[in-house]
Design a protein around this motif. Structure first.
Motif, PDB file in Angstrom:
ATOM      1  N   ALA A  57      67.705  29.700 116.897  1.00  0.00           N
ATOM      2  CA  ALA A  57      68.348  30.000 115.607  1.00  0.00           C
ATOM      3  C   ALA A  57      69.743  29.392 115.521  1.00  0.00           C
ATOM      4  O   ALA A  57      70.209  29.050 114.434  1.00  0.00           O
ATOM      5  CB  ALA A  57      68.417  31.515 115.385  1.00  0.00           C
ATOM      6  N   TYR A  58      70.404  29.239 116.670  1.00  0.00           N
ATOM      7  CA  TYR A  58      71.754  28.665 116.651  1.00  0.00           C
ATOM      8  C   TYR A  58      71.737  27.166 116.360  1.00  0.00           C
ATOM      9  O   TYR A  58      72.773  26.574 116.096  1.00  0.00           O
ATOM     10  CB  TYR A  58      72.479  28.949 117.976  1.00  0.00           C
ATOM     11  CG  TYR A  58      72.876  30.402 118.112  1.00  0.00           C
ATOM     12  CD1 TYR A  58      73.985  30.910 117.439  1.00  0.00           C
ATOM     13  CD2 TYR A  58      72.118  31.286 118.883  1.00  0.00           C
ATOM     14  CE1 TYR A  58      74.348  32.240 117.536  1.00  0.00           C
ATOM     15  CE2 TYR A  58      72.469  32.628 118.996  1.00  0.00           C
ATOM     16  CZ  TYR A  58      73.585  33.100 118.321  1.00  0.00           C
ATOM     17  OH  TYR A  58      73.938  34.413 118.417  1.00  0.00           O
ATOM     18  N   THR A 101      74.085  25.004 102.361  1.00  0.00           N
ATOM     19  CA  THR A 101      73.754  24.707 103.755  1.00  0.00           C
ATOM     20  C   THR A 101      73.565  26.022 104.498  1.00  0.00           C
ATOM     21  O   THR A 101      74.460  26.872 104.531  1.00  0.00           O
ATOM     22  CB  THR A 101      74.857  23.858 104.408  1.00  0.00           C
ATOM     23  OG1 THR A 101      74.963  22.637 103.678  1.00  0.00           O
ATOM     24  CG2 THR A 101      74.517  23.528 105.849  1.00  0.00           C
ATOM     25  N   LEU A 102      72.364  26.187 105.060  1.00  0.00           N
ATOM     26  CA  LEU A 102      72.003  27.441 105.728  1.00  0.00           C
ATOM     27  C   LEU A 102      72.146  27.295 107.234  1.00  0.00           C
ATOM     28  O   LEU A 102      71.768  26.270 107.800  1.00  0.00           O
ATOM     29  CB  LEU A 102      70.543  27.800 105.412  1.00  0.00           C
ATOM     30  CG  LEU A 102      70.240  28.319 104.015  1.00  0.00           C
ATOM     31  CD1 LEU A 102      70.208  27.184 103.004  1.00  0.00           C
ATOM     32  CD2 LEU A 102      68.898  29.062 103.985  1.00  0.00           C
ATOM     33  N   SER A 103      72.691  28.326 107.848  1.00  0.00           N
ATOM     34  CA  SER A 103      72.705  28.372 109.301  1.00  0.00           C
ATOM     35  C   SER A 103      72.632  29.831 109.734  1.00  0.00           C
ATOM     36  O   SER A 103      72.577  30.743 108.915  1.00  0.00           O
ATOM     37  CB  SER A 103      73.952  27.671 109.859  1.00  0.00           C
ATOM     38  OG  SER A 103      75.116  28.306 109.388  1.00  0.00           O
ATOM     39  N   PHE A 104      72.620  30.031 111.059  1.00  0.00           N
ATOM     40  CA  PHE A 104      72.455  31.361 111.626  1.00  0.00           C
ATOM     41  C   PHE A 104      73.795  31.834 112.168  1.00  0.00           C
ATOM     42  O   PHE A 104      74.556  31.046 112.715  1.00  0.00           O
ATOM     43  CB  PHE A 104      71.413  31.288 112.749  1.00  0.00           C
ATOM     44  CG  PHE A 104      71.314  32.538 113.549  1.00  0.00           C
ATOM     45  CD1 PHE A 104      70.583  33.611 113.076  1.00  0.00           C
ATOM     46  CD2 PHE A 104      71.962  32.648 114.768  1.00  0.00           C
ATOM     47  CE1 PHE A 104      70.494  34.786 113.816  1.00  0.00           C
ATOM     48  CE2 PHE A 104      71.870  33.819 115.509  1.00  0.00           C
ATOM     49  CZ  PHE A 104      71.142  34.880 115.034  1.00  0.00           C
ATOM     50  N   GLN A 133      62.528  36.580 117.017  1.00  0.00           N
ATOM     51  CA  GLN A 133      63.079  36.549 118.377  1.00  0.00           C
ATOM     52  C   GLN A 133      61.985  36.075 119.319  1.00  0.00           C
ATOM     53  O   GLN A 133      60.805  36.327 119.092  1.00  0.00           O
ATOM     54  CB  GLN A 133      63.560  37.951 118.764  1.00  0.00           C
ATOM     55  CG  GLN A 133      64.843  38.338 118.022  1.00  0.00           C
ATOM     56  CD  GLN A 133      65.225  39.786 118.280  1.00  0.00           C
ATOM     57  OE1 GLN A 133      64.468  40.698 117.968  1.00  0.00           O
ATOM     58  NE2 GLN A 133      66.411  39.979 118.849  1.00  0.00           N
ATOM     59  N   ALA A 162      69.567  38.534 108.634  1.00  0.00           N
ATOM     60  CA  ALA A 162      68.643  37.469 109.032  1.00  0.00           C
ATOM     61  C   ALA A 162      67.190  37.926 108.955  1.00  0.00           C
ATOM     62  O   ALA A 162      66.289  37.121 108.715  1.00  0.00           O
ATOM     63  CB  ALA A 162      68.965  36.995 110.452  1.00  0.00           C
ATOM     64  N   PHE A 210      69.680  26.053 113.967  1.00  0.00           N
ATOM     65  CA  PHE A 210      69.165  25.989 112.600  1.00  0.00           C
ATOM     66  C   PHE A 210      70.254  25.480 111.649  1.00  0.00           C
ATOM     67  O   PHE A 210      71.388  25.957 111.677  1.00  0.00           O
ATOM     68  CB  PHE A 210      68.695  27.385 112.176  1.00  0.00           C
ATOM     69  CG  PHE A 210      68.333  27.506 110.724  1.00  0.00           C
ATOM     70  CD1 PHE A 210      67.334  26.712 110.173  1.00  0.00           C
ATOM     71  CD2 PHE A 210      68.992  28.422 109.908  1.00  0.00           C
ATOM     72  CE1 PHE A 210      66.996  26.837 108.830  1.00  0.00           C
ATOM     73  CE2 PHE A 210      68.657  28.556 108.566  1.00  0.00           C
ATOM     74  CZ  PHE A 210      67.655  27.755 108.031  1.00  0.00           C
ATOM     75  N   LYS A 211      69.911  24.501 110.825  1.00  0.00           N
ATOM     76  CA  LYS A 211      70.847  23.959 109.827  1.00  0.00           C
ATOM     77  C   LYS A 211      70.008  23.288 108.751  1.00  0.00           C
ATOM     78  O   LYS A 211      69.284  22.330 109.030  1.00  0.00           O
ATOM     79  CB  LYS A 211      71.761  22.915 110.480  1.00  0.00           C
ATOM     80  CG  LYS A 211      72.972  22.574 109.661  1.00  0.00           C
ATOM     81  CD  LYS A 211      74.157  23.353 110.152  1.00  0.00           C
ATOM     82  CE  LYS A 211      75.450  23.075 109.448  1.00  0.00           C
ATOM     83  NZ  LYS A 211      76.503  23.956 109.981  1.00  0.00           N
ATOM     84  N   PHE A 219      63.277  34.515 110.216  1.00  0.00           N
ATOM     85  CA  PHE A 219      64.026  34.734 111.446  1.00  0.00           C
ATOM     86  C   PHE A 219      63.182  35.566 112.405  1.00  0.00           C
ATOM     87  O   PHE A 219      62.463  36.470 111.970  1.00  0.00           O
ATOM     88  CB  PHE A 219      65.325  35.464 111.097  1.00  0.00           C
ATOM     89  CG  PHE A 219      66.085  35.934 112.286  1.00  0.00           C
ATOM     90  CD1 PHE A 219      66.890  35.055 112.998  1.00  0.00           C
ATOM     91  CD2 PHE A 219      65.985  37.257 112.716  1.00  0.00           C
ATOM     92  CE1 PHE A 219      67.589  35.491 114.113  1.00  0.00           C
ATOM     93  CE2 PHE A 219      66.679  37.683 113.827  1.00  0.00           C
ATOM     94  CZ  PHE A 219      67.480  36.803 114.531  1.00  0.00           C
ATOM     95  N   PHE A 225      65.686  37.106 105.686  1.00  0.00           N
ATOM     96  CA  PHE A 225      65.636  35.684 105.342  1.00  0.00           C
ATOM     97  C   PHE A 225      64.189  35.235 105.189  1.00  0.00           C
ATOM     98  O   PHE A 225      63.337  35.515 106.028  1.00  0.00           O
ATOM     99  CB  PHE A 225      66.327  34.885 106.456  1.00  0.00           C
ATOM    100  CG  PHE A 225      66.183  33.392 106.339  1.00  0.00           C
ATOM    101  CD1 PHE A 225      66.626  32.718 105.212  1.00  0.00           C
ATOM    102  CD2 PHE A 225      65.607  32.661 107.368  1.00  0.00           C
ATOM    103  CE1 PHE A 225      66.496  31.327 105.117  1.00  0.00           C
ATOM    104  CE2 PHE A 225      65.473  31.287 107.283  1.00  0.00           C
ATOM    105  CZ  PHE A 225      65.917  30.619 106.156  1.00  0.00           C
ATOM    106  N   PRO A 237      67.451  34.823 119.547  1.00  0.00           N
ATOM    107  CA  PRO A 237      67.089  34.628 118.122  1.00  0.00           C
ATOM    108  C   PRO A 237      66.495  33.250 117.879  1.00  0.00           C
ATOM    109  O   PRO A 237      66.987  32.254 118.427  1.00  0.00           O
ATOM    110  CB  PRO A 237      68.423  34.787 117.392  1.00  0.00           C
ATOM    111  CG  PRO A 237      69.483  34.599 118.425  1.00  0.00           C
ATOM    112  CD  PRO A 237      68.896  35.032 119.733  1.00  0.00           C
TER     113      PRO A 237
END
Lengths: 246, 246
Positions: A236-237, B190-193, A195, B236, A239-240, A193, B239, A211
């Motif tokens: 980051a939003y 399942t990973l997300s932010f 910025q 985060a 991210f999946k 992660f 991570f 992010p």
């Protein structure tokens, strides 16, 4: 050009040596990526070994990812990794789940510079040897989604350094293969992660300090050499990622 | 208790049917997780089928992850997934790279409630049937690192609902197996932010809205049923995850 394995090296099994001989022929391009190799019986006859020995040698190369077996179709030279795989870490707005769309690629800059200590080490180069550094923006429907810095060792990627990036494909890996004869066979991505700084934020049309997920990639060719270092940043939003254990 | 496969069902292959019969014996606990199953020749004799048929049936169960082959040692019932695997998504400060330390587990709350529509669907329960919901904090050296919400279907996990969580182990999956007879065989994460709300932030000793990685897990038992829903939140900035493609 098959060679009979008469020269016995102590400490290496017969099939290990055979695997090395076959690997060399693949690296020299005798069989292209995606091409089927001769039948086991033909190879066994050429090398004057038992069918079981050939099978053990091929199994080693399958384990290493150099060859792939397809049931009922034969044994193939690995075709290389799909260039779009960076997208598997993200799910951008407006895209259906699981949609595999190749984003548009725009090379923002391309320059030659001396390799850093780490790059020289990773690429097994002399320190100060030349690398090609690319800045690349990937977009979906004109919306920027991924910002990338890509570092490639010279002279291996010399053909790219000499060419106009306007004519490049959206996917780099097939182009590495066509223009430089480099087949990417394995990638290792480390996600963390971060910025965005001011420049990165502007490129991605996001706010400073927004992010992001940072993907640090090492890509390896069919001989197991690291031939590409890449850092990719995306919102980051978006991210999946799904990981399975069994 | 092996049965001869005399009753032919149209549309199912002989080895498919044999695989089903073997799977049933495993689910009924005839062979425990981690235990070796009888030799192929013995099974072939018991079922009155050719060795090739047994091998095809076992291959199906290996593909499904119910059995595992160990070279030269035989075929084993899958032992289940390592309970510590959530830690593979993070690298907490003060921990060496690759260290596999089991964090201390503290159950903050345990309560029974009616299943939501989604839970009822995922667990194949009647809507409104009971689930056990756990809130759990995991710590390394007394520093909180992961906050979890775990939802388990009843009556399968009734033994946990009835027991004092103070005596529970740091790893839940071995405990699911010991106390409830549930073997976790596969997990899908399942990973997300996301960002921490006030309660979550307090638990993890971080600021409100601090960035976090959200892991949404479904865990499946040896019969392929989803038996656990879990959401895990961690800083985060801790991570770190490596994914390979080849």
């Amino acid at each position: 050009m098959s060679t009979l394995l008469t020269d016995h090296t102590p400490g290496q099994s017969r099939y290990g040596k055979l695997a090395q001989a076959l690997r060399d022929r693949i690296l020299q391009g005798e069989w292209a990526p995606g091409e089927v190799i001769p039948a086991e019986s033909t190879l066994a006859q050429n090398y004057g070994v038992a069918l079981g020995t050939i099978r053990q040698a091929l199994s080693l190369l399958v384990e290493d990812g150099v060859l792939q077996r397809r049931h009922g179709k034969g044994t193939f030279v690995t075709k290389g990794v799909d260039g779009a795989s960076m997208m598997r870490f993200f799910r951008f707005r407006g895209l259906d789940d699981g949609a595999s769309i190749t984003p548009h690629s725009h090379i923002l800059s391309s320059r030659l510079r001396a390799a850093s200590v780490r790059e020289a080490q990773v690429f097994s180069m002399t320190q100060g040897a030349q690398v090609l550094q690319l800045e690349r923006l990937r977009s979906l429907d004109t919306e920027p989604c991924l910002l990338e810095t890509i570092v490639l060792p010279l002279p291996l990627f010399g053909a790219l350094a000499d060419s106009d990036s306007h004519g490049w494909d959206d996917l780099l890996y097939p182009m590495y293969q066509e223009r430089c004869g480099v087949v990417i066979q394995k990638t290792q991505d480390t996600l963390s992660f971060s910025q965005l700084n001011a420049t990165q934020a502007k490129r991605l049309k996001l706010a400073v300090s927004h992010p992001c997920v940072l993907v640090e990639r090492q890509a390896f060719d069919i001989a197991g050499r690291c031939v590409e270092l890449r850092t990719t940043r995306g919102d980051a939003y978006s991210f999946k990622y799904t990981a399975q254990v069994q």
